[in-house]
Design an enzyme around this catalytic site. Structure first.
Site, PDB file in Angstrom:
ATOM      1  N   HIS A  13      -9.358   6.740   1.679  1.00  0.00           N
ATOM      2  CA  HIS A  13      -7.766   5.797   2.354  1.00  0.00           C
ATOM      3  C   HIS A  13      -7.866   4.388   2.528  1.00  0.00           C
ATOM      4  CE1 HIS A  13      -8.671   6.011   6.298  1.00  0.00           C
ATOM      5  NE2 HIS A  13      -9.093   7.820   5.405  1.00  0.00           N
ATOM      6  N   GLY A  14      -6.120   4.130   2.564  1.00  0.00           N
ATOM      7  CA  GLY A  14      -6.770   1.860   3.201  1.00  0.00           C
ATOM      8  C   GLY A  14      -6.896   2.468   4.867  1.00  0.00           C
TER       9      GLY A  14
END
Length: 282
Positions: free
Chosen positions: A29-30
């Protein structure tokens, strides 16, 4: 340029005789907000600073304590690891870079499958990735579905042996707990306590580590040098990074054999799809 492919880009084009068949990408994920647990510990530490806010005459002796008492505690538990705006930009730019590097695979109406775990930050990352691909695929992000598949994307939660032997076994982290009580961490605790004008008994490894992580979060999320950073030297950072590495070694890495075996399902899925793409190409 946020879409730059780096200095090696010119030499990284596929040879003319080669055609990409399939791209399988496993993406983290970011950039995210702290978890609820981290936010609770940070709030506890900040509250202690507020209770012991030094008087004006004493503030000169503890400038870090005064600065951090004045710092606004803006994190709320509801953020609980959710994707930050910077994280959405991370994912959109990553999608656009991949599309630029493999244009044949990201041509309009090419088949695209996106799977995610059920974690908010992962689903939000998937949606942002779709937005980044939209222009390349001539699609709106609402036309691309991100399917939840926890058995594949959070395989460790579905491995009974891993859960029993590592995840829910306090003894599995004995080396981590020993380091928290060891001389290296004690030295950092004493230094931070002194900088904050707090009795060292009011601090522990978890509180000091969350202060260190907050320095990282503030830089990643807001692109600022947080006053929390002033508490730590490079040597302190090495100790605290080692503590985190040690935890990941025993919990996710090579510490226990089951850690790597649990990921077999995911790797089988990746290689089976790549093999199928090769077979179909003939």
């Amino acid at each position: 340029d946020p879409l730059s492919l780096g200095p090696f880009a010119a030499g990284s084009r596929l040879p003319a005789a080669c055609a990409p068949l399939q791209l399988r990408a496993l993406l983290r994920h970011g950039t995210r907000y702290p978890t609820a647990g981290q936010i609770r510990r940070l709030a506890e530490l900040h509250a202690r600073l507020l209770r012991r806010r030094p008087a004006a005459a004493a503030a000169a002796a503890c400038p870090a304590a005064a600065d951090l008492a004045a710092w606004q505690m803006w994190y709320e538990e509801s953020l609980d690891g959710r994707l930050a705006p910077q994280g959405r930009r991370d994912m959109e730019h990553l999608a656009r870079r991949l599309a630029a590097r493999f244009p044949a695979l990201f041509a309009a109406r090419r088949r695209l499958l996106l799977a995610s775990s059920s974690k908010h930050r992962c689903l939000q990352s998937g949606s942002a990735f779709c937005r980044g691909l939209g222009p390349s695929l001539s699609l709106g992000s609402d036309e691309m579905e991100v399917k939840v598949n926890d058995s594949l994307m959070r395989f460790f939660d579905h491995c009974a042996k891993f859960v029993a032997l590592v995840e829910e076994n306090d003894a599995a982290m004995c080396q981590v707990n020993a380091f928290k009580e060891g001389p290296e961490m004690r030295k950092v605790l004493e230094k931070v306590a002194s900088a904050l004008c707090l009795p060292v008994e009011e601090l522990n490894a978890d509180l000091v580590q969350v202060a260190f992580l907050t320095c990282s979060y503030e830089l990643a999320i807001k692109n600022v040098t947080s006053p929390w950073c002033s508490l730590f030297s490079e040597d302190d950072a090495k100790v605290l990074e080692y503590l985190n590495d040690l935890k990941q070694y025993w919990k996710r890495g090579y510490g226990y054999d089951i850690n790597s075996r649990a990921s077999c399902i995911l790797f089988q899925d990746i290689f089976q799809h790549l093999d199928k793409a090769v077979e179909e190409s003939k």
